[in-house]
Design a protein around this motif. Sequence first.
Motif, PDB file in Angstrom:
ATOM      1  N   UNK A 155       5.554 -16.197   0.534  1.00 21.64           N
ATOM      2  CA  UNK A 155       5.121 -14.896  -0.017  1.00 21.64           C
ATOM      3  C   UNK A 155       6.476 -14.470  -0.636  1.00 21.64           C
ATOM      4  N   UNK A 156       7.670 -14.701   0.342  1.00 24.67           N
ATOM      5  CA  UNK A 156       8.973 -13.956  -0.111  1.00 24.67           C
ATOM      6  C   UNK A 156       9.394 -14.973  -1.662  1.00 24.67           C
ATOM      7  N   UNK A 157       9.263 -16.183  -1.560  1.00 23.87           N
ATOM      8  CA  UNK A 157       9.669 -17.080  -2.799  1.00 23.87           C
ATOM      9  C   UNK A 157       8.714 -16.639  -3.948  1.00 23.87           C
ATOM     10  N   UNK A 158       7.534 -16.455  -3.769  1.00 23.26           N
ATOM     11  CA  UNK A 158       6.663 -16.242  -4.959  1.00 23.26           C
ATOM     12  C   UNK A 158       6.732 -14.901  -5.719  1.00 23.26           C
ATOM     13  N   UNK A 159       7.124 -14.056  -4.564  1.00 25.06           N
ATOM     14  CA  UNK A 159       7.558 -12.572  -4.980  1.00 25.06           C
ATOM     15  C   UNK A 159       8.566 -12.507  -5.830  1.00 25.06           C
ATOM     16  N   UNK A 160       9.660 -13.261  -5.373  1.00 26.04           N
ATOM     17  CA  UNK A 160      10.958 -13.545  -6.128  1.00 26.04           C
ATOM     18  C   UNK A 160      10.839 -13.945  -7.417  1.00 26.04           C
ATOM     19  N   UNK A 161      10.049 -15.223  -7.533  1.00 24.91           N
ATOM     20  CA  UNK A 161       9.908 -16.182  -8.653  1.00 24.91           C
ATOM     21  C   UNK A 161       9.189 -15.141  -9.923  1.00 24.91           C
ATOM     22  N   UNK A 162       8.428 -13.864  -9.244  1.00 28.00           N
ATOM     23  CA  UNK A 162       7.651 -13.321 -10.277  1.00 28.00           C
ATOM     24  C   UNK A 162       8.283 -12.020 -10.642  1.00 28.00           C
ATOM     25  N   UNK A 163       9.375 -11.817 -10.072  1.00 26.98           N
ATOM     26  CA  UNK A 163      10.139 -10.529 -10.120  1.00 26.98           C
ATOM     27  C   UNK A 163       9.343  -9.361  -9.454  1.00 26.98           C
ATOM     28  N   UNK A 191      -1.909 -27.350   4.254  1.00 20.89           N
ATOM     29  CA  UNK A 191      -1.484 -25.826   4.502  1.00 20.89           C
ATOM     30  C   UNK A 191      -0.854 -25.070   3.444  1.00 20.89           C
ATOM     31  N   UNK A 192       0.152 -25.761   2.891  1.00 21.49           N
ATOM     32  CA  UNK A 192       0.969 -25.221   2.049  1.00 21.49           C
ATOM     33  C   UNK A 192       0.137 -24.672   0.817  1.00 21.49           C
ATOM     34  N   UNK A 193      -1.115 -25.623   0.263  1.00 24.35           N
ATOM     35  CA  UNK A 193      -1.742 -25.147  -0.853  1.00 24.35           C
ATOM     36  C   UNK A 193      -2.513 -24.069  -0.594  1.00 24.35           C
ATOM     37  N   UNK A 194      -3.013 -23.798   0.674  1.00 28.63           N
ATOM     38  CA  UNK A 194      -3.814 -22.760   1.153  1.00 28.63           C
ATOM     39  C   UNK A 194      -3.094 -21.400   1.283  1.00 28.63           C
ATOM     40  N   UNK A 195      -1.474 -21.729   1.511  1.00 28.89           N
ATOM     41  CA  UNK A 195      -0.953 -20.557   1.676  1.00 28.89           C
ATOM     42  C   UNK A 195      -0.626 -20.101   0.291  1.00 28.89           C
ATOM     43  N   UNK A 196      -0.162 -20.976  -0.475  1.00 32.11           N
ATOM     44  CA  UNK A 196       0.243 -20.553  -1.848  1.00 32.11           C
ATOM     45  C   UNK A 196      -0.767 -19.759  -2.634  1.00 32.11           C
ATOM     46  N   UNK A 197      -1.864 -20.453  -2.490  1.00 34.09           N
ATOM     47  CA  UNK A 197      -2.969 -19.710  -3.088  1.00 34.09           C
ATOM     48  C   UNK A 197      -3.401 -18.291  -2.683  1.00 34.09           C
ATOM     49  N   UNK A 198      -3.105 -18.157  -1.245  1.00 32.54           N
ATOM     50  CA  UNK A 198      -3.550 -16.980  -0.637  1.00 32.54           C
ATOM     51  C   UNK A 198      -2.380 -15.913  -1.089  1.00 32.54           C
ATOM     52  N   UNK A 199      -1.322 -16.365  -0.758  1.00 37.47           N
ATOM     53  CA  UNK A 199       0.141 -15.409  -1.230  1.00 37.47           C
ATOM     54  C   UNK A 199      -0.051 -15.215  -2.747  1.00 37.47           C
ATOM     55  N   UNK A 200      -0.475 -15.989  -3.506  1.00 35.32           N
ATOM     56  CA  UNK A 200      -0.721 -15.717  -4.840  1.00 35.32           C
ATOM     57  C   UNK A 200      -1.634 -14.630  -5.343  1.00 35.32           C
ATOM     58  N   UNK A 201      -2.678 -14.674  -4.636  1.00 42.50           N
ATOM     59  CA  UNK A 201      -3.882 -13.762  -4.772  1.00 42.50           C
ATOM     60  C   UNK A 201      -3.398 -12.240  -4.341  1.00 42.50           C
ATOM     61  N   UNK A 202      -2.655 -12.429  -3.036  1.00 46.62           N
ATOM     62  CA  UNK A 202      -2.219 -11.339  -2.361  1.00 46.62           C
ATOM     63  C   UNK A 202      -1.168 -10.277  -3.580  1.00 46.62           C
TER      64      UNK A 202
END
Length: 158
Positions: free
Chosen positions: A24-32, A138-149
């Motif tokens: 979540x922290x990394x996806x948020x950073x990558x997307x500003x 697990x990673x794919x599941x969490x990435x999809x979930x964090x992305x939706x969040x």
Amino acid sequence: MKPARFLFVCLGNICRSPLAEGVLRELAARRGLASLITVDSAGTGAWHIGDPPDLRSIEVARRHGIDISALRGRKVGKPDFEAFDLILGMDGENVRTLRQLAPTGLEGRIGLFLRYASGRDQDVPDPYYDGPEAFERLYQMLEAGCSSLLERLEERAS
Ligand code: 4NP
């Protein structure tokens, strides 16, 4: 708007929740979108207090460009229910344990991660006794979930 404070919770705080925290922290950073959130993780059990994440979680995160090696295990406690807006369990058992621990009046902060993130009433299964391929799933599941969040939060912020 104040950042939404997320606490991700699993059983040991070495496999699922630290990986979810890093993702979540990394996806948020990558997307500003870093200013929209703060994130931490904890376990309902005490076995891994002070431990780094499981090597399989560190490794799958690293393969996706995320470093979670500095995170350390801790146990969820009553002060967390004041300190975080959303306390999201990875599976139904985590959610049940959180409900037992929550101070009166703060139970509404508890949710199931995938239900909150993407409306799917689904557990993130415990991968502890599984092989390395389970950690990629697990990673794919969490990435999809964090992305939706994050999409949800972005809509709310706009
Ligand atoms: P996690 O996985 O809840 O995703 O961190 C587990 C890690 C350790 C144990 C159980 C689950 N354990 O029993 O030590």
